[in-house]
Structures are given as C-alpha cells and as structure tokens.
Design a protein around this motif. Structure first.
Motif, PDB file in Angstrom:
ATOM      1  N   ASP A  21       0.866  -1.185   0.000  1.00  0.00           N
ATOM      2  CA  ASP A  21       0.000   0.000   0.000  1.00  0.00           C
ATOM      3  C   ASP A  21       0.896   1.227   0.000  1.00  0.00           C
ATOM      4  O   ASP A  21       1.547   1.533   1.002  1.00  0.00           O
ATOM      5  N   ASP A  27      -6.104   2.642  -3.714  1.00  0.00           N
ATOM      6  CA  ASP A  27      -6.072   2.211  -2.325  1.00  0.00           C
ATOM      7  C   ASP A  27      -7.435   2.251  -1.642  1.00  0.00           C
ATOM      8  O   ASP A  27      -7.778   1.341  -0.871  1.00  0.00           O
ATOM      9  N   THR A  43     -12.297   7.254   2.787  1.00  0.00           N
ATOM     10  CA  THR A  43     -11.108   7.438   3.611  1.00  0.00           C
ATOM     11  C   THR A  43     -10.740   8.912   3.640  1.00  0.00           C
ATOM     12  O   THR A  43     -10.645   9.568   2.602  1.00  0.00           O
ATOM     13  N   SER A 103      -7.897  11.300   4.989  1.00  0.00           N
ATOM     14  CA  SER A 103      -6.533  11.262   5.503  1.00  0.00           C
ATOM     15  C   SER A 103      -5.771  12.451   4.939  1.00  0.00           C
ATOM     16  O   SER A 103      -6.274  13.573   4.954  1.00  0.00           O
ATOM     17  N   GLY A 110     -12.945   5.592   7.060  1.00  0.00           N
ATOM     18  CA  GLY A 110     -11.596   5.193   7.442  1.00  0.00           C
ATOM     19  C   GLY A 110     -10.628   6.341   7.279  1.00  0.00           C
ATOM     20  O   GLY A 110     -11.003   7.490   7.043  1.00  0.00           O
ATOM     21  N   GLY A 111      -9.347   6.044   7.393  1.00  0.00           N
ATOM     22  CA  GLY A 111      -8.308   7.060   7.239  1.00  0.00           C
ATOM     23  C   GLY A 111      -7.919   7.689   8.558  1.00  0.00           C
ATOM     24  O   GLY A 111      -8.664   7.645   9.539  1.00  0.00           O
ATOM     25  N   GLY A 112      -6.722   8.270   8.584  1.00  0.00           N
ATOM     26  CA  GLY A 112      -6.218   8.846   9.816  1.00  0.00           C
ATOM     27  C   GLY A 112      -7.078   9.949  10.383  1.00  0.00           C
ATOM     28  O   GLY A 112      -7.200  10.093  11.604  1.00  0.00           O
ATOM     29  N   GLY A 120      -9.372  -0.856   9.973  1.00  0.00           N
ATOM     30  CA  GLY A 120      -8.430   0.223  10.233  1.00  0.00           C
ATOM     31  C   GLY A 120      -7.461   0.432   9.088  1.00  0.00           C
ATOM     32  O   GLY A 120      -7.820   0.388   7.911  1.00  0.00           O
ATOM     33  N   HIS A 121      -6.202   0.619   9.437  1.00  0.00           N
ATOM     34  CA  HIS A 121      -5.198   0.901   8.410  1.00  0.00           C
ATOM     35  C   HIS A 121      -4.822  -0.333   7.604  1.00  0.00           C
ATOM     36  O   HIS A 121      -4.044  -0.239   6.657  1.00  0.00           O
ATOM     37  N   HIS A 122      -5.384  -1.500   7.952  1.00  0.00           N
ATOM     38  CA  HIS A 122      -5.109  -2.713   7.183  1.00  0.00           C
ATOM     39  C   HIS A 122      -6.127  -2.942   6.062  1.00  0.00           C
ATOM     40  O   HIS A 122      -5.985  -3.892   5.287  1.00  0.00           O
TER      41      HIS A 122
END
Length: 505
Positions: A233, A330, A353, A355, A455-457, A489-491
């Motif tokens: 990724d 992604d 996402t 981020s 999702g995403g930070g 999550g980030h996976h």
C-alpha cells in the motif's frame, strides 16, 4: 449507595439469552455470585424477578432494567414508570432506562423523578452524544453507551470507544457498555475515560462466546488453506508491505514514502525491505493513491503524491518481484476489504477514507466499482469548480487552516488542541467534519448504500465521526446515511488488495 461506590470498576451484566437453557433465576443468581467473587463491583440484572433473586444472595450494587418488546415503540429498556418503581422495590440500586430520542411511553424526566423519589440512582442508556446531553440536562446520575449501534442500521462489532471519550467531555459519570468482548476492549473503554465498564455476553452468555470462538477457529482453518499474498500500500506519507492470508496480516513493515524519490525508488525500497519474505508469497496485490487503468498508474491529484502519468506499475512490479501482480486504487481496495471482512460484510457499501487526501470506493451487488468510481476527494461541485473537495477538507487542508490562524500544526496536533477546547482548532475540525458529512449525505442520494464506512487517519481520529454524525442530525431516518468506523483500520487496503489479487472469491 453513592456514585463513588462504583468508580473505576467492572460491572458484570448477568443476562442470559432469553429462552435459553440458562434463563433461570438460579443460574442468574449463580452468575452474580461468581462475578462478585471474581472481583466485579456491581451487577446489571434484567427483570424484577431476577433482581429479587440476585439481591437475596449478594450485597453488591445492582443496576436494574426491564426489557419489553412493545408494538408501538422501539424503546425496550425500562419503558414504563411502573417498571422503574418495581425495580427499585425489588432491590436495584441504579435504575437504567432507554434515553434515546424516540417515541416513548414515559419521558426521561418522568423516569428520573420516579427513581429519585425512591431514593435510587439513575442511568441513561444512550445511543449518541445528543442523548447524553439531554439526559444530563434532565438530571440523570450516569450516562451509558449501551444503545450505540442499536437504533438503526447494521449492528457494529466493536464497542463505541469514540462515544465514551466524547461523553467524558460532558461528565465524569460515563458507564461504558455495549460489545465489550475482550480485556483489551475493556481496557480501551477505561482509558477513554469511563467511570465504570460493563461486560455482559463475554462473561455470562455461553451461547455468544461459543459462537465467537467457533467463528475464529473456522476462519483460522479456512485461512490455513489460502495462499499468501504480498500486499503493498503506497500512500501519500507512508508505504506498508505485508504478508496477507485471507483477512490475516501475518507480518508487516511500514516505511515513509519519500515523495520526491519516485515510484521506481519506492518499489525498490519495498523489494529490499521484504527480501526475506521472497519464498513466502505466490502473488502480489498493490494499493496506491491515484488512478489505475490497464495496470498503469496516474496521479489524479499530484499534490497528494506525484506520480508520472501512466506509470507501468504492474509491469514494473512483476519484473522486480517475479510474481504476478494486481493493482488497484487504495480506497477501492479498502472498500473491498471492508466488504469481505470488515464493517460492511456482505452489504452494499461506500468506503470513504479521510486522511492526507480523500478517497473512496464502492461495492454494489458484491462487485467493486473500478476506474474513477469513488474518487470523491476530487469532485469540484462544492467549490463551484474552484478546487478539489479534498483540498478543502482533508489533513493537508486542516494543517493549512491552522497555519492561517497563526498555529503551525499538523492535523494530529489540531485534533489534540480541539480536544483541549481551543476554539480555533475546534472550528477547523467542525468545518472539516461538516463537509465530510455533507459529502456522505450526497453519496447516500447517489448510491443509497446500506452503510458508509469511514476510514483514514482523519476519519478514524477520536471524535471526528461523532462530529460528522452531529452535522447530520435532524435529517429524516430514510435520508440519514449510516456511518460506521472501518473495522480493518489501516489494514483495510492491504487486505482488500490481497484478496482481489487472489481472485476476490
């Protein structure tokens, strides 16, 4: 009792499966005694009869409830004033009741007055931060997260840690409850600021715990027969490589993405970092920010990550690693991961996402949409064509806005400052969440998905999803998007890319 009697404690909910083999007063009393002997400070008990049975054998505080399935309301937990009175008379110390904003037989204010007249404490079972605000204004003693995820849409799998933390900003008397199934999740609830933590099914419902272990074991045996995929990724700030089998991430590494180095250097770095894995995978899945067409990679927003137009990504990867490769955007990969193994399993979903930039993916009728589908961060209608949506909402925008106010800070620091009640930071986060929420409302009108997975930070940062939901309050239920946090999550991206590389079956 006093509220302080249950501070920093475990409350065990002794509620057997209705109609199950343990739905009996002797079993419930036995559960209660065993939980108390093992260190539980209080108990949550359903029904007047079971409260009486437990009170006869333990002196610990009891949170009492009555559950009813009524034809004209969705409120189930202690709906009537008479229920609250009967629980108090049976020996409950705290009376809990549904405090959601739905049609109800008795108002929250009526229930509070009734319980306090009996000299007992009150607990509002809430689904949202707004529920908690209303209950606290009415004078409730405790607020709980009990009903988060249970007032419409698919039931989440994980506890609502974000709501616990948000409620803690309103009051110290927050009781964490709902889907807390492991010591790690209980610890996370406590660390989020819970005054006390309720655990139920994981301790007292043998049927549920058995099904969880059975599912995990079935999945382990199933994954044992899956091939292992090297999943990569490449994002705007970091690159992750992992060995993935099914939804299991066996090993992973994360390195910074050196923006100016270029894709040849990024891939060479991954190759060197994963050299010891060379004999452990049969194919490669690649998830990247940007646009994939015919195995070629292009940047739709070079500000996120500069990529040469139509870079032959699949060809370069296959030549470098000597394995067949599959490449996808992604966020599209993450949408598939959440569809197959995460928060939207088996449902029509949109993944968003949030981020460094903003991306998305769409899975409809079991098929992921590819190409340009889901590139929500690049739409320009909200700005009347002046700028990409992500340039007014994402992590880079948040940092730029902070700088304009005289506060040089990245998005993470802005979040921290907002949690510390600094108005400039709260304003920036609220504006970002408002725009993201409005986008979700538009997505609901376009695709009518069962769920929108966030999702995403930024999207998964503490409090952000609640801000989005707040900005959607007031819509009719039919128009309101059902927002859930990404389970993987980030996976999510690496798991989705790996599954699609293996055929996505």
């Amino acid at each position: 009792m006093q509220r302080e009697d249950i501070r920093n404690s475990l409350i065990v909910s002794c509620q057997p499966v209705p109609g199950g083999p343990m739905d009996d007063a002797d079993f419930v009393a036995g559960f209660a005694k065993a939980a108390r002997d093992a260190g539980a400070k209080a108990l949550r008990i359903e029904s007047v009869a079971y409260v009486k049975a437990v009170r006869a054998v333990v002196s610990a505080p009891i949170v009492g409830i009555v559950k009813r399935d009524l034809p004209d309301t969705q409120v189930r937990i202690t709906p009537f004033v008479a229920d609250a009175e009967a629980l108090a008379d049976a020996g409950a110390d705290i009376i809990a009741f549904d405090a959601t904003n739905r049609p109800r037989p008795a108002s929250v204010e009526e229930l509070i007055r009734t319980v306090k007249a009996k000299g007992k404490l009150t607990m509002a079972d809430c689904s949202s931060l707004d529920d908690a605000r209303r209950a606290l204004a009415a004078g409730v003693d405790f607020v709980g997260t009990t009903l988060s995820g249970y007032v419409g849409g698919p039931e989440p799998l994980d506890p609502d840690i974000e709501l616990i933390a948000a409620m803690r900003q309103l009051t110290p008397f927050v009781i964490a409850e709902g889907r807390i199934r492991s010591p790690e999740q209980a610890r996370a609830a406590a660390q989020a600021g819970a005054f006390a933590v309720v655990v139920g099914s994981a301790i007292t419902r043998t049927e549920h715990v058995t099904s969880w272990f059975n599912e995990a074991i079935d999945k382990a045996y199933h994954n044992a027969h899956r091939e292992t995929v090297l999943s990569i990724d490449i994002g705007g700030t970091k690159t992750m490589a992992a060995l993935v089998s099914g939804d299991a991430v066996l090993e992973e590494i994360v390195v910074a993405t050196e923006r100016d180095a270029g894709p040849d250097a990024w891939l060479s770095g991954v190759s060197a970092s994963t050299a010891t894995w060379r004999d452990r995978y049969t194919r490669i899945g690649i998830a990247v920010t940007g646009f994939i067409e015919g195995g070629n990679w292009s940047a739709l927003n070079p500000a996120t990550l500069p990529v040469p137009d139509r870079y032959p990504l699949v060809d370069r990867v296959e030549a470098l690693f000597d394995r067949p490769a599959f490449a996808i955007n992604d966020a599209q990969a993450a949408s598939w991961g959440e569809y197959k193994f995460g928060a939207g399993t088996g449902k029509n979903l949109v993944f968003l996402t949030i981020s460094t930039g903003i991306g998305g993916g769409v899975v409809i009728n079991g098929k992921p949409l590819s190409g340009l589908a889901g590139h929500f961060g690049l739409i320009r209608s909200p700005s009347q064509g002046q700028a990409a949506f992500e340039d007014q909402t994402s992590g880079k925008w948040i940092a730029n806005e902070a700088l304009k106010t005289g506060h040089p800070a990245d998005a993470v620091e802005v979040f921290d400052r907002a949690r510390n009640k600094e108005s400039w930071a709260s304003d920036i986060m609220s504006r970002s969440a408002y725009r993201a929420a409005t986008l979700c409302r538009d997505i609901q009108m376009m695709f009518d998905p069962d769920v929108i997975v966030i999702g995403g930070g930024i999207g998964l940062a503490e409090g952000y999803l609640d801000l989005m939901r707040t900005h959607l309050s007031g819509l009719s239920l039919r128009l309101t998007p059902h927002l859930v946090a990404a389970k993987l999550g980030h996976h999510a991206g690496i798991i989705g890319a790996a599954d699609l590389a293996g055929g996505g079956k």
